[in-house]
Design a protein around this motif. Structure first.
Motif, PDB file in Angstrom:
ATOM      1  N   GLU A  81      -0.052  -0.198  -3.939  1.00  0.00           N
ATOM      2  CA  GLU A  81      -1.103  -1.192  -3.739  1.00  0.00           C
ATOM      3  C   GLU A  81      -0.594  -2.570  -3.372  1.00  0.00           C
ATOM      4  O   GLU A  81      -0.183  -2.766  -2.268  1.00  0.00           O
ATOM      5  CB  GLU A  81      -2.066  -1.247  -4.936  1.00  0.00           C
ATOM      6  N   LEU A 108       0.761  -1.242   0.000  1.00  0.00           N
ATOM      7  CA  LEU A 108       0.000   0.000   0.000  1.00  0.00           C
ATOM      8  C   LEU A 108       0.794   1.295   0.000  1.00  0.00           C
ATOM      9  O   LEU A 108       1.786   1.349  -0.708  1.00  0.00           O
ATOM     10  CB  LEU A 108      -1.106  -0.007   1.056  1.00  0.00           C
ATOM     11  N   PRO A 109       0.401   2.318   0.779  1.00  0.00           N
ATOM     12  CA  PRO A 109       0.611   3.757   0.522  1.00  0.00           C
ATOM     13  C   PRO A 109       1.418   4.061  -0.716  1.00  0.00           C
ATOM     14  O   PRO A 109       2.575   4.411  -0.674  1.00  0.00           O
ATOM     15  CB  PRO A 109       1.242   4.324   1.786  1.00  0.00           C
ATOM     16  N   ASN A 110       0.930   4.174  -1.728  1.00  0.00           N
ATOM     17  CA  ASN A 110       0.024   3.464  -2.582  1.00  0.00           C
ATOM     18  C   ASN A 110       0.747   2.823  -3.758  1.00  0.00           C
ATOM     19  O   ASN A 110       0.545   3.129  -4.899  1.00  0.00           O
ATOM     20  CB  ASN A 110      -1.161   4.287  -3.031  1.00  0.00           C
TER      21      ASN A 110
END
Length: 70
Positions: free
Chosen positions: A68, A64-66
């Motif tokens: 993904e 994530l952050p980002n």
């Protein structure tokens, strides 16, 4: 979502390795492996050992952050 045991079963099919053979490769009884697979009851280190016995590698993602992944 597909769990790790289901992915392991797919890898076994693709690598043409039976549950009995995988049990032998990982120095456990077929019954023990079967029980763990039916209950999806493995430690991460056990999955690692099983995957390596199949000649594969195990990668786990969450990123994530980002960037993904998940």
């Amino acid at each position: 979502m597909i769990n790790l045991t289901e992915k392991l079963k797919i890898a076994m099919i693709k690598q043409n390795v039976t549950q009995t053979r995988l049990a032998k490769l990982t120095a456990q009884t077929q019954n023990n492996l079967s029980n763990k697979m039916s209950h999806n009851d493995f430690k991460l280190s056990e999955y690692q050992r099983l995957v390596e016995a199949l000649g594969c590698t195990l990668e786990i993602h969450i990123v994530l952050p980002n960037g993904e992944k998940l």
